[in-house]
Design an enzyme around this catalytic site. Structure first.
Site, short mmCIF file in Angstrom:
data_model
loop_
_atom_site.label_atom_id
_atom_site.label_comp_id
_atom_site.label_asym_id
_atom_site.label_seq_id
_atom_site.Cartn_x
_atom_site.Cartn_y
_atom_site.Cartn_z
N SER A 6 0.82 -2.10 1.66
CA SER A 6 -0.53 -1.54 1.77
C SER A 6 -1.50 -2.64 2.18
CB SER A 6 -0.96 -0.94 0.43
OG SER A 6 -2.35 -0.73 0.47
N HIS A 31 1.16 0.78 5.51
CA HIS A 31 0.38 1.77 4.75
C HIS A 31 -1.11 1.45 4.85
CE1 HIS A 31 -0.02 4.75 1.45
NE2 HIS A 31 -0.99 3.96 1.00
N ASP A 33 -4.88 2.64 3.75
CA ASP A 33 -5.67 3.44 2.81
C ASP A 33 -7.05 3.69 3.38
OD1 ASP A 33 -3.88 3.66 0.44
OD2 ASP A 33 -3.95 1.48 0.60
N MET A 35 -10.59 5.40 2.79
CA MET A 35 -11.41 5.94 1.69
C MET A 35 -12.81 6.23 2.21
SD MET A 35 -10.24 3.34 -1.32
CE MET A 35 -8.54 2.75 -1.45
N HIS A 64 -2.89 7.02 4.61
CA HIS A 64 -3.16 7.70 3.33
C HIS A 64 -4.66 7.98 3.26
CE1 HIS A 64 -3.25 7.14 -1.37
NE2 HIS A 64 -3.64 8.34 -1.00
N MET A 66 -7.85 9.17 1.50
CA MET A 66 -8.49 9.47 0.21
C MET A 66 -9.92 9.89 0.54
SD MET A 66 -6.85 6.32 -1.86
CE MET A 66 -6.20 5.68 -0.32
N MET A 135 0.98 9.48 -6.51
CA MET A 135 0.16 8.34 -6.93
C MET A 135 0.58 7.91 -8.34
SD MET A 135 -1.79 7.58 -4.45
CE MET A 135 -2.57 6.23 -5.33
N GLY A 143 -4.19 -3.27 -7.04
CA GLY A 143 -4.04 -4.15 -8.19
C GLY A 143 -4.15 -3.49 -9.56
N ASP A 173 3.06 5.26 -4.81
CA ASP A 173 1.98 4.35 -4.44
C ASP A 173 1.15 3.96 -5.66
OD1 ASP A 173 -0.09 3.00 -3.18
OD2 ASP A 173 -0.87 4.76 -2.10
N GLY A 175 0.69 0.12 -8.19
CA GLY A 175 1.31 -0.67 -9.25
C GLY A 175 2.80 -0.92 -9.07
N GLY A 195 0.86 -3.10 -2.43
CA GLY A 195 -0.22 -3.91 -1.87
C GLY A 195 -0.25 -5.28 -2.50
N SER A 196 -0.81 -5.36 -3.71
CA SER A 196 -1.01 -6.67 -4.34
C SER A 196 0.32 -7.40 -4.56
CB SER A 196 -1.79 -6.53 -5.64
OG SER A 196 -1.21 -5.54 -6.45
C1 DX5 Z 1 -4.76 2.85 -4.10
C2 DX5 Z 1 -4.05 2.81 -2.80
C3 DX5 Z 1 -2.84 1.96 -2.77
C4 DX5 Z 1 -3.10 0.52 -3.13
C5 DX5 Z 1 -1.89 0.03 -3.86
O1 DX5 Z 1 -5.69 3.86 -4.11
O2 DX5 Z 1 -3.64 4.10 -2.41
O3 DX5 Z 1 -2.13 2.07 -1.55
O4 DX5 Z 1 -3.34 -0.30 -2.03
O5 DX5 Z 1 -2.14 -1.23 -4.32
P1 DX5 Z 1 -1.22 -1.92 -5.40
O6 DX5 Z 1 0.17 -1.96 -4.87
O7 DX5 Z 1 -1.83 -3.27 -5.57
O8 DX5 Z 1 -1.32 -1.09 -6.66
ZN ZN Z 2 -2.29 4.27 -0.64
#
Ligand code: DX5
Ligand code: ZN
Length: 215
Positions: A6, A31, A33, A35, A64, A66, A135, A143, A173, A175, A195-196
């Protein structure tokens, strides 16, 4: 296991390098995101940035959404020909119509479920979608800590997909890290978004391989 890094956790001042590095490190999808500041309390990438990202990514995009006004954003991103455009079931009143519309443009249609939204709410949608994104955090930020409740949802969905013989990917997706990857695999996930975990590591290849369960 497929891995979709991500980009939300990438170093935005070095975005091009980050994309090249993560693609070379074995990402299967990128990926993204998107928003809108309404569906979730955050803002991220818009169409101009995504257009440029799509030009340099050597792997397909996994978008993705949102957002609240889903059809508007779908139309913005269909021309980029991503592998998937996924939208939240909580945000769309006519999901079957929208899945058909996305598919008609040669793009995979994805349905996203917030952590509290039950699998039963999408039973009649499965045959119209190519991907279900579960999710495992409340959407909006990278993070956050993984919510264990998603394991039962993956298992329930896996059973349904297998029993109906559907060709549909199960993606998780939020954590995701090297510690929960094998449990997610066992529960039935096909694609892990991280992501993180990936972007905060100093060896992207190593962290991606640990999610693919290849050492
Ligand atoms: C959160 C996003 C994720 C996010 C995941 O709303 O949809 O894709 O980047 O980040 P980590 O892997 O750090 O939880
Ligand atoms: Zn996402």
């Amino acid at each position: 296991m497929y891995v979709a890094p991500s980009l939300l956790s990438a170093d935005f001042l070095n975005l091009k390098d980050e994309i090249v590095k993560v693609c070379e490190a074995g990402a299967d999808l990128l990926h993204i995101d998107v928003m809108d500041g309404h569906f979730v309390p955050n803002l991220t990438f818009g169409p101009c940035v995504l257009k440029d990202i799509s030009k340099i990514s050597s792997v397909p995009l996994d978008i993705h959404l949102m957002v609240e006004n889903v059809p508007f954003f779908v139309d913005l991103f269909l021309p980029l020909k991503p592998k998937f455009i996924s939208f939240h079931i909580e945000a769309e009143k006519h999901p079957i119509r929208l899945c058909e519309y996305i598919r008609k443009h040669g793009v995979g249609a994805g349905i996203v479920l917030n952590p509290h939204t039950p699998i039963s709410s999408i039973i009649h949608l499965l045959e119209f979608s190519d991907l279900v994104l579960l999710m495992s955090v409340n959407p909006g930020f990278g993070g956050q800590s993984f919510l264990n409740l998603v394991y039962d949802k993956i298992k329930e969905l896996r059973k349904l997909v297998d029993s109906k013989n559907l060709k549909l990917f199960i993606e998780v997706d939020g954590g995701v890290n090297g510690l929960n990857a094998s449990d997610l695999d066992e529960a039935g996930a096909d694609i892990l978004v991280a992501g993180s975990y990936i972007f905060s590591s100093n060896d992207y290849k190593n962290s991606i391989n640990s999610l693919k369960l290849e050492f």
